[in-house]
Design a protein around this motif. Structure first.
Motif, PDB file in Angstrom:
ATOM      1  N   LEU A  29      13.568 -34.923   6.637  1.00 25.87           N
ATOM      2  CA  LEU A  29      12.300 -35.626   6.840  1.00 25.87           C
ATOM      3  C   LEU A  29      11.601 -35.147   8.108  1.00 25.87           C
ATOM      4  CD1 LEU A  29      10.441 -37.956   5.843  1.00 25.87           C
ATOM      5  CD2 LEU A  29      11.779 -39.484   7.302  1.00 25.87           C
ATOM      6  N   PHE A  30      12.382 -34.738   9.107  1.00 24.79           N
ATOM      7  CA  PHE A  30      11.817 -34.367  10.407  1.00 24.79           C
ATOM      8  C   PHE A  30      11.874 -32.860  10.672  1.00 24.79           C
ATOM      9  CE2 PHE A  30      13.947 -38.593  10.920  1.00 24.79           C
ATOM     10  CZ  PHE A  30      12.787 -39.361  10.958  1.00 24.79           C
ATOM     11  N   LYS A  31      12.102 -32.056   9.644  1.00 26.58           N
ATOM     12  CA  LYS A  31      12.359 -30.624   9.861  1.00 26.58           C
ATOM     13  C   LYS A  31      11.190 -29.874  10.489  1.00 26.58           C
ATOM     14  CE  LYS A  31      11.324 -29.351   5.019  1.00 26.58           C
ATOM     15  NZ  LYS A  31      11.152 -30.738   4.500  1.00 26.58           N
ATOM     16  N   ASP A  32       9.944 -30.339  10.268  1.00 32.14           N
ATOM     17  CA  ASP A  32       8.772 -29.666  10.842  1.00 32.14           C
ATOM     18  C   ASP A  32       8.243 -30.360  12.093  1.00 32.14           C
ATOM     19  OD1 ASP A  32       8.743 -27.618   9.058  1.00 32.14           O
ATOM     20  OD2 ASP A  32       7.013 -28.311   7.898  1.00 32.14           O
ATOM     21  N   LEU A  33       8.986 -31.341  12.596  1.00 35.19           N
ATOM     22  CA  LEU A  33       8.462 -32.172  13.683  1.00 35.19           C
ATOM     23  C   LEU A  33       9.135 -31.866  15.022  1.00 35.19           C
ATOM     24  CD1 LEU A  33       8.144 -35.609  11.839  1.00 35.19           C
ATOM     25  CD2 LEU A  33       6.576 -33.658  11.861  1.00 35.19           C
ATOM     26  N   ALA A  34       9.283 -30.602  15.320  1.00 32.10           N
ATOM     27  CA  ALA A  34       9.949 -30.196  16.565  1.00 32.10           C
ATOM     28  C   ALA A  34       9.185 -30.628  17.810  1.00 32.10           C
ATOM     29  CB  ALA A  34      10.139 -28.680  16.581  1.00 32.10           C
ATOM     30  N   ASN A  35       7.877 -30.888  17.675  1.00 34.87           N
ATOM     31  CA  ASN A  35       7.061 -31.297  18.824  1.00 34.87           C
ATOM     32  C   ASN A  35       6.923 -32.812  18.944  1.00 34.87           C
ATOM     33  OD1 ASN A  35       6.320 -28.708  19.922  1.00 34.87           O
ATOM     34  ND2 ASN A  35       5.040 -28.406  18.110  1.00 34.87           N
ATOM     35  N   LEU A  36       7.612 -33.549  18.082  1.00 36.40           N
ATOM     36  CA  LEU A  36       7.504 -35.007  18.107  1.00 36.40           C
ATOM     37  C   LEU A  36       8.069 -35.563  19.412  1.00 36.40           C
ATOM     38  CD1 LEU A  36       6.456 -37.148  16.066  1.00 36.40           C
ATOM     39  CD2 LEU A  36       8.854 -37.622  15.525  1.00 36.40           C
ATOM     40  N   GLU A  37       7.293 -36.465  20.057  1.00 35.33           N
ATOM     41  CA  GLU A  37       7.708 -37.062  21.326  1.00 35.33           C
ATOM     42  C   GLU A  37       7.987 -38.555  21.211  1.00 35.33           C
ATOM     43  OE1 GLU A  37       4.835 -36.151  24.312  1.00 35.33           O
ATOM     44  OE2 GLU A  37       5.165 -33.981  24.197  1.00 35.33           O
TER      45      GLU A  37
ATOM     46  N   PHE B   9      18.700 -36.736  13.513  1.00 33.71           N
ATOM     47  CA  PHE B   9      17.716 -36.375  14.540  1.00 33.71           C
ATOM     48  C   PHE B   9      17.919 -34.952  15.079  1.00 33.71           C
ATOM     49  CE2 PHE B   9      18.091 -41.133  15.266  1.00 33.71           C
ATOM     50  CZ  PHE B   9      16.961 -41.435  14.520  1.00 33.71           C
ATOM     51  N   THR B  10      18.587 -34.116  14.318  1.00 31.18           N
ATOM     52  CA  THR B  10      18.932 -32.765  14.776  1.00 31.18           C
ATOM     53  C   THR B  10      17.724 -31.959  15.226  1.00 31.18           C
ATOM     54  OG1 THR B  10      20.892 -32.685  13.369  1.00 31.18           O
ATOM     55  CG2 THR B  10      19.964 -30.570  14.060  1.00 31.18           C
ATOM     56  N   ASN B  11      16.585 -32.129  14.564  1.00 32.44           N
ATOM     57  CA  ASN B  11      15.405 -31.298  14.850  1.00 32.44           C
ATOM     58  C   ASN B  11      14.466 -31.905  15.895  1.00 32.44           C
ATOM     59  OD1 ASN B  11      16.071 -29.341  12.788  1.00 32.44           O
ATOM     60  ND2 ASN B  11      15.446 -30.882  11.288  1.00 32.44           N
ATOM     61  N   LEU B  12      14.877 -33.001  16.523  1.00 27.73           N
ATOM     62  CA  LEU B  12      13.960 -33.717  17.413  1.00 27.73           C
ATOM     63  C   LEU B  12      14.354 -33.569  18.882  1.00 27.73           C
ATOM     64  CD1 LEU B  12      13.435 -36.980  15.313  1.00 27.73           C
ATOM     65  CD2 LEU B  12      12.108 -34.861  15.293  1.00 27.73           C
ATOM     66  N   GLY B  13      14.529 -32.362  19.312  1.00 24.41           N
ATOM     67  CA  GLY B  13      14.962 -32.094  20.682  1.00 24.41           C
ATOM     68  C   GLY B  13      13.952 -32.449  21.750  1.00 24.41           C
ATOM     69  N   ASN B  14      12.675 -32.636  21.372  1.00 30.01           N
ATOM     70  CA  ASN B  14      11.636 -32.982  22.350  1.00 30.01           C
ATOM     71  C   ASN B  14      11.295 -34.470  22.350  1.00 30.01           C
ATOM     72  OD1 ASN B  14      10.965 -30.394  23.546  1.00 30.01           O
ATOM     73  ND2 ASN B  14      10.177 -29.816  21.533  1.00 30.01           N
ATOM     74  N   LEU B  15      12.018 -35.252  21.556  1.00 33.57           N
ATOM     75  CA  LEU B  15      11.718 -36.682  21.451  1.00 33.57           C
ATOM     76  C   LEU B  15      11.984 -37.396  22.774  1.00 33.57           C
ATOM     77  CD1 LEU B  15      10.754 -38.480  19.066  1.00 33.57           C
ATOM     78  CD2 LEU B  15      13.113 -39.282  18.880  1.00 33.57           C
ATOM     79  N   LYS B  16      11.017 -38.249  23.189  1.00 40.12           N
ATOM     80  CA  LYS B  16      11.147 -38.987  24.443  1.00 40.12           C
ATOM     81  C   LYS B  16      11.330 -40.489  24.222  1.00 40.12           C
ATOM     82  CE  LYS B  16       8.404 -35.631  27.040  1.00 40.12           C
ATOM     83  NZ  LYS B  16       7.159 -35.385  27.822  1.00 40.12           N
ATOM     84  N   ILE B  17      10.684 -41.032  23.183  1.00 42.06           N
ATOM     85  CA  ILE B  17      10.787 -42.465  22.897  1.00 42.06           C
ATOM     86  C   ILE B  17      11.265 -42.655  21.462  1.00 42.06           C
ATOM     87  CG2 ILE B  17       9.543 -44.648  22.700  1.00 42.06           C
ATOM     88  CD1 ILE B  17       7.570 -43.643  24.774  1.00 42.06           C
ATOM     89  N   LEU B  18      12.320 -43.464  21.290  1.00 41.42           N
ATOM     90  CA  LEU B  18      12.854 -43.759  19.963  1.00 41.42           C
ATOM     91  C   LEU B  18      13.085 -45.258  19.851  1.00 41.42           C
ATOM     92  CD1 LEU B  18      14.026 -42.917  17.220  1.00 41.42           C
ATOM     93  CD2 LEU B  18      16.226 -42.531  18.357  1.00 41.42           C
ATOM     94  N   ASP B  19      12.401 -45.887  18.892  1.00 40.46           N
ATOM     95  CA  ASP B  19      12.533 -47.329  18.685  1.00 40.46           C
ATOM     96  C   ASP B  19      13.196 -47.596  17.338  1.00 40.46           C
ATOM     97  OD1 ASP B  19      12.353 -50.065  18.592  1.00 40.46           O
ATOM     98  OD2 ASP B  19      10.254 -50.159  19.219  1.00 40.46           O
ATOM     99  N   LEU B  20      14.418 -48.125  17.397  1.00 38.05           N
ATOM    100  CA  LEU B  20      15.180 -48.465  16.193  1.00 38.05           C
ATOM    101  C   LEU B  20      15.468 -49.969  16.152  1.00 38.05           C
ATOM    102  CD1 LEU B  20      17.789 -45.527  16.242  1.00 38.05           C
ATOM    103  CD2 LEU B  20      15.639 -45.634  14.982  1.00 38.05           C
ATOM    104  N   SER B  21      14.614 -50.752  16.765  1.00 40.01           N
ATOM    105  CA  SER B  21      14.840 -52.196  16.872  1.00 40.01           C
ATOM    106  C   SER B  21      14.604 -52.913  15.544  1.00 40.01           C
ATOM    107  CB  SER B  21      13.904 -52.794  17.928  1.00 40.01           C
ATOM    108  OG  SER B  21      14.092 -52.189  19.181  1.00 40.01           O
ATOM    109  N   ASP B  22      15.235 -54.079  15.426  1.00 42.19           N
ATOM    110  CA  ASP B  22      15.002 -54.989  14.300  1.00 42.19           C
ATOM    111  C   ASP B  22      15.194 -54.309  12.950  1.00 42.19           C
ATOM    112  OD1 ASP B  22      13.780 -57.668  15.508  1.00 42.19           O
ATOM    113  OD2 ASP B  22      13.014 -55.978  16.659  1.00 42.19           O
TER     114      ASP B  22
END
Length: 419
Positions: free
Chosen positions: A113-121, A138-151
């Protein structure tokens, strides 16, 4: 009526009937179909300043016409239950994605689902039905800064494999609120070197044992949210190693004096300067309330929304570095003469929305050695302010007294100088 007139009459009637039919068909074919066109209700092609807003559309699938140059995509508050692996193909410039407030299940949250989202923050998946995460999601999300998995899944999430967060080397903000996590052990030690903020609010946590936060060693954590839990046992060394921890939120998380004492002991291991003890059911402040906090360098303390009615003795004597105290919306009616002693660094004091009825020369006498600049007293029941009330508060710059019952004030404009 002669024959020629009858012919003319029928010709006009025929023309009128035909014209009406044509016009009727024209109206019917153009407007209703255009108004109900699926393209109008599900289109996500309209981009403004790099943002496509498809929230609150009742969508059951991710639209296919999203511009490939989109930077911010909001698909929150829809009816998405599944998301196909190719849903975001080609969106290589996407930086912020919100899928919150849907009913997406675990089967849709896969690595593809996230294979093209390498720039996602920023990724917001909160308020969905994911009850478990695949290890490589989340293997392809090396640039991610904020992740919300609440609720997630109505607050019931199975143990998170330690490998899930390992690829997120740029992550600074992780939110796992109201997930009823069965264990703290969801990160390898030092896995998130840039992590600054961790939210674990409303997770049913009652015990923090030694080593529970060892996975945060080596991170940059400075903000820890444990609000809304029910902490009854806190190990003295549980925060050991969190050298940069600056703010801890314990709002509505502890409900006994013993738990407060345990917090004070545990905080001696770190350098916390800001703490919230809002909504913990405190009824009074006494000499012993913070006696285990000696040496803790707190500069800001939030005690708002408690049930405090009296401030007796010198409750802050062990917190000499405090610069701000928030006592908003308690039931304070009595302030002892030594209530704020030992607070030479105090700059801001909020006593608004309490039950004070009268201020006199002893109310703030313990603040004469402070550097108090801001004092909030609005929304009390103050009827009279006697002479000398603000004597000694020479650095006071802002005083708010609105929404009281003042009928008598005996002080001059030079508030802290000669009143």
């Amino acid at each position: 009526m002669d024959a020629s007139f009858r012919c003319l009459y029928f010709l006009v009637l025929l023309l009128l009937t035909t014209s009406t039919a044509i016009m009727g068909n024209s109206v019917k074919s153009e407007f209703p179909e255009a108004l109900s066109s699926p393209a109008e209700t599900t289109s996500c092609s309209n981009m403004v300043d790099g943002k496509v807003d498809c929230s609150h559309r009742g969508l059951t699938a991710v639209p296919k016409n999203i511009p490939t140059t989109v930077r911010i995509l909001d698909l929150s508050h829809n009816k998405l239950s599944t998301v196909t692996p190719d849903a975001f193909d080609g969106l290589k410039k996407l930086q912020i994605l919100s899928l919150s407030y849907n009913t997406i299940s675990r089967k849709s949250i896969v690595m593809e689902l996230f294979k093209d989202l390498a720039n996602l923050e920023e990724l917001y998946l909160n308020h969905n039905q994911v009850n478990k995460f695949y290890e490589n999601v989340f293997t392809n999300l090396g640039n991610l800064k904020i992740l919300d998995l609440s609720d997630m899944n109505n607050g019931i999430v199975k143990p998170i494999p330690r490998e899930v967060f390992a690829p997120l080397k740029s992550l600074t903000d992780l939110r796992l609120n109201n997930d009823l996590l069965p264990s703290f052990n969801f990160l390898p030690e030092g896995a998130l070197p840039k992590l600054q903020k961790l939210e674990l609010a409303r997770n049913g946590i009652s015990i923090i044992a030694e080593g529970d936060f060892k996975y945060l060693k080596g991170t940059s954590i400075d903000n820890l949210d444990l609000s809304g839990n029910d902490l009854t046992s806190i190990d003295p060394s549980c925060f050991s190693g969190l050298k940069l921890l600056n703010f801890i939120n314990l709002k509505q998380a502890i409900h006994s004096e013993d738990a407060i004492a345990q917090v004070g002991t545990a905080l001696k291991e770190v350098h916390v300067t800001n703490m919230s003890l809002s909504m913990i059911g405190l009824t009074n402040l006494t000499d012993d309330t913070f006696n285990t906090f000696e040496g803790v360098p707190l500069e800001a303390l939030d005690l708002s929304l408690n049930n405090i009615s009296h401030i007796a003795g010198a409750p802050f004597q062990y917190l000499t570095q405090l610069g701000e105290i928030n006592l908003y919306k308690n039931f304070i009616s009595n302030i002892g003469p030594d209530a704020f002693s030992h607070l030479g660094n105090l700059r801001t004091l909020d006593l608004s929305n309490n039950s004070l009825t009268k201020l006199n020369e002893t109310t703030f006498q313990s603040l004469t050695e402070s550097v108090l600049r801001v004092l909030y007293l609005e929304i009390n029941r103050i009827e009279a302010i006697e002479a000398g009330t603000f004597h000694g508060l020479g650095q006071l710059e802002f005083l708010k007294l609105s929404r009281n019952r003042l009928t008598q004030t005996i002080f001059r404009p030079g508030i802290g100088r000669d009143a």
